[in-house]
Design a protein around this motif. Structure first.
Motif, short mmCIF file in Angstrom:
data_model
loop_
_atom_site.label_atom_id
_atom_site.label_comp_id
_atom_site.label_asym_id
_atom_site.label_seq_id
_atom_site.Cartn_x
_atom_site.Cartn_y
_atom_site.Cartn_z
N ILE A 68 0.84 -1.21 0.00
CA ILE A 68 0.00 0.00 0.00
C ILE A 68 0.87 1.25 0.00
O ILE A 68 0.63 2.20 -0.75
N LEU A 69 1.90 1.26 0.85
CA LEU A 69 2.79 2.42 0.92
C LEU A 69 3.47 2.64 -0.43
O LEU A 69 3.55 3.78 -0.92
N TYR A 70 3.98 1.56 -1.00
CA TYR A 70 4.66 1.68 -2.29
C TYR A 70 3.70 2.17 -3.37
O TYR A 70 4.06 3.00 -4.21
N LEU A 71 2.48 1.66 -3.34
CA LEU A 71 1.49 2.05 -4.34
C LEU A 71 1.15 3.53 -4.22
O LEU A 71 1.09 4.25 -5.23
N VAL A 72 0.96 4.01 -3.00
CA VAL A 72 0.64 5.43 -2.78
C VAL A 72 1.80 6.32 -3.24
O VAL A 72 1.60 7.31 -3.95
N VAL A 73 3.02 5.95 -2.85
CA VAL A 73 4.19 6.73 -3.24
C VAL A 73 4.35 6.71 -4.76
O VAL A 73 4.69 7.73 -5.37
N SER A 74 4.08 5.56 -5.39
CA SER A 74 4.19 5.45 -6.85
C SER A 74 3.21 6.36 -7.55
O SER A 74 3.54 7.02 -8.54
N ILE A 75 1.98 6.40 -7.04
CA ILE A 75 0.96 7.25 -7.64
C ILE A 75 1.35 8.72 -7.54
O ILE A 75 1.24 9.49 -8.51
N VAL A 76 1.81 9.11 -6.35
CA VAL A 76 2.25 10.49 -6.14
C VAL A 76 3.42 10.83 -7.06
O VAL A 76 3.44 11.88 -7.72
N TYR A 77 4.39 9.93 -7.12
CA TYR A 77 5.58 10.18 -7.95
C TYR A 77 5.20 10.22 -9.43
O TYR A 77 5.68 11.08 -10.18
N TYR A 78 4.33 9.31 -9.83
CA TYR A 78 3.93 9.21 -11.24
C TYR A 78 3.26 10.50 -11.71
O TYR A 78 3.63 11.06 -12.75
N PHE A 79 2.28 10.97 -10.96
CA PHE A 79 1.53 12.14 -11.40
C PHE A 79 2.24 13.46 -11.07
O PHE A 79 2.34 14.34 -11.94
N ALA A 80 2.75 13.60 -9.86
CA ALA A 80 3.35 14.87 -9.45
C ALA A 80 4.72 15.10 -10.07
O ALA A 80 4.98 16.13 -10.71
N PHE A 81 5.62 14.13 -9.90
CA PHE A 81 6.99 14.33 -10.36
C PHE A 81 7.14 14.18 -11.86
O PHE A 81 7.95 14.88 -12.48
N PHE A 82 6.37 13.27 -12.47
CA PHE A 82 6.44 13.17 -13.92
C PHE A 82 5.90 14.44 -14.58
O PHE A 82 6.38 14.86 -15.64
N THR A 83 4.89 15.05 -13.95
CA THR A 83 4.40 16.32 -14.46
C THR A 83 5.47 17.39 -14.34
O THR A 83 5.67 18.20 -15.26
N LEU A 84 6.17 17.40 -13.21
CA LEU A 84 7.27 18.35 -13.01
C LEU A 84 8.37 18.14 -14.05
O LEU A 84 8.87 19.10 -14.65
N GLY B 27 9.46 20.72 -21.42
CA GLY B 27 8.77 21.51 -22.45
C GLY B 27 7.76 22.49 -21.93
O GLY B 27 6.79 22.79 -22.64
N LYS B 28 7.93 22.93 -20.68
CA LYS B 28 7.01 23.90 -20.08
C LYS B 28 5.57 23.34 -20.10
O LYS B 28 5.38 22.14 -20.01
N VAL B 29 4.59 24.21 -20.21
CA VAL B 29 3.18 23.78 -20.16
C VAL B 29 2.84 22.85 -21.32
O VAL B 29 2.17 21.83 -21.14
N ASP B 30 3.33 23.18 -22.52
CA ASP B 30 3.07 22.31 -23.67
C ASP B 30 3.72 20.95 -23.50
O ASP B 30 3.21 19.94 -23.99
N GLY B 31 4.87 20.92 -22.83
CA GLY B 31 5.53 19.66 -22.56
C GLY B 31 4.68 18.76 -21.67
O GLY B 31 4.60 17.54 -21.88
N VAL B 32 4.03 19.36 -20.68
CA VAL B 32 3.14 18.60 -19.79
C VAL B 32 1.97 18.02 -20.59
O VAL B 32 1.59 16.85 -20.45
N LYS B 33 1.39 18.85 -21.46
CA LYS B 33 0.24 18.41 -22.27
C LYS B 33 0.62 17.26 -23.20
O LYS B 33 -0.10 16.26 -23.29
#
Length: 416
Positions: free
Chosen positions: A223-239, A245-251
């Protein structure tokens, strides 16, 4: 409708593995009847891995117009991969320390697993020997095995470099490499027609087999790994996409992230995701040359998910055996070991035996502790592969930004 068409193949794969997962949950162990169909798909992918890695890397380097460009690419690649790996390692260390899913765990729960592991024979190897065996082989024929992908990558780089340096004399061989790269990619396209059936069958077998094997004592780790993975996947990959590529890079990243992500979760193999990731990177604005060079390299040396997983394995064992995980010195040691493990684990389903043996050696754990790590490795395999594989695509965007300044190209592609 045009947007839906862009996601057609990803949606088909998603539906296929969802059906497979449901069948696995309903049928349990009986879902093993689907195993041959899934193995057929993976076998087809694995048989093309060696030629696609060789031709894609060697041809891309051979086509370069200067050695300095290659040096720049490799330098920036290593810096980007190292930075993201360190970030993931720090997240792994502090998330485990804060929530510590192993705290209060009765070690008697894993006594049976410890006994099973004691029956396994292992050969102690030095750190230097491990590194040498990871990057080189003793015979050319050994390069033809997917278990030696890192050695194959180094060989391919040298072949491509030698071809480029040969000038006119090397052009016929360069043409052969280019032709080989084109043929192997077309072969991959043919295999992908079978992907929905193959991935669905493979996932049904995996879910059916693991459903009854996830021990209660490790649920909190999962569960801990899954939660951390979700946070890392969405938050850090977006970063990372924003840096690339700035905003267009995120899109453009999230528009093309579904295919690589679904394939990673379904196959639990970063290596099997190489062709999908290469194509996704190209749609994200990365050049053909960079995609073909960086993606196979990333499979072997850039594994954010494995870094976090390695940290969790170490801290889990340290807690069980009553060792200190509170001092700065021990945390730094855990972080460094996690980074090392992330660079040596295998890019195939269930890989990581080398990294796990390194943990036993570095921290002096009993051989029976291997069974504990195998359980953890099994239950976190899918989210770890997701971070490992998808992380390569977003990092390739960053590398492209600094190597080729693709900002304007990203802006154009993002709105196609």
């Amino acid at each position: 409708m045009k947007s839906l068409k862009n996601y057609k193949s990803s949606l088909i794969l998603l539906v296929a593995i969802t059906i497979g997962g449901v069948l696995g949950m309903i049928m349990g162990e009986k879902a093993s009847i689907f195993a041959p169909f899934g193995e057929l798909f993976l076998n087809l992918l694995f048989t093309i891995l060696v030629p696609i890695v060789f031709f894609s890397i060697a041809s891309s380097i051979a086509n370069m117009d200067s050695k300095s460009k290659l040096g720049k690419i490799l330098c920036i690649t290593i810096i980007v991969f190292a930075c993201t790996a360190i970030i993931s390692g720090i997240i792994g260390v502090f998330s485990f320390k804060i929530f510590n899913p192993a705290k209060g765990l009765d070690s008697s729960i894993i006594n049976n697993l410890m006994g099973a592991a004691e029956s396994q024979n292992s050969e102690s190897v030095s750190f230097i020997e491990t590194i040498v065996s990871s990057i080189s082989v003793g015979d050319f024929s050994n390069l033809l095995s997917r278990t030696n992908l890192l050695g194959l990558i180094i060989f391919s780089v040298l072949i491509g470099l030698a071809t480029m340096m040969s000038g006119e004399a090397g052009k016929p061989f360069g043409a052969f490499l280019n032709s080989g790269a084109a043929v192997t990619m077309k072969f991959i396209n043919l295999i992908m027609y079978y992907a929905p059936i193959g991935l669905g069958a493979y996932f049904a077998n995996v879910v059916g087999r693991l459903g009854s094997q996830i021990l209660t004592g490790y649920i909190k780790v999962f569960i801990l790994y899954l939660v951390v993975s979700i946070v890392y996947y969405f938050a850090f990959f977006t970063l990372y996409a924003y840096i690339g590529g700035k905003v267009d890079g995120v899109k453009i990243f999230w528009k093309n992230a579904a295919g690589p992500s679904i394939t990673a979760i379904a196959t639990c193999s970063s290596a099997a995701c190489i062709p999908v990731n290469i194509e996704a990177s190209k749609r994200m604005g990365v050049s053909n040359t960079l995609a073909n060079i960086i993606m196979p390299i990333g499979v072997n040396i850039h594994k954010d998910g494995s870094v976090i997983g390695g940290v969790y394995k170490i801290m889990f064992l340290l807690t069980i055996f009553g060792n200190d995980i509170s001092s700065i010195e021990s945390l730094i040691k855990v972080l460094c070991a996690g980074l090392l493990i992330g660079a040596v684990v295998g890019a195939i389903p269930g890989g990581g035996a080398i990294g796990e043996m390194l943990i036993l050696s570095v921290f002096g754990f009993p051989q029976g502790a291997l069974a504990i790590m195998l359980v953890i490795a099994t239950i976190i395999d899918a989210p770890a592969t997701l971070l490992n594989s998808s992380g390569n695509t977003v990092c390739t965007m960053i590398i492209s930004r600094f190597v080729e300044n693709k900002k304007l190209r990203l802006e154009k592609i993002a709105w196609k």
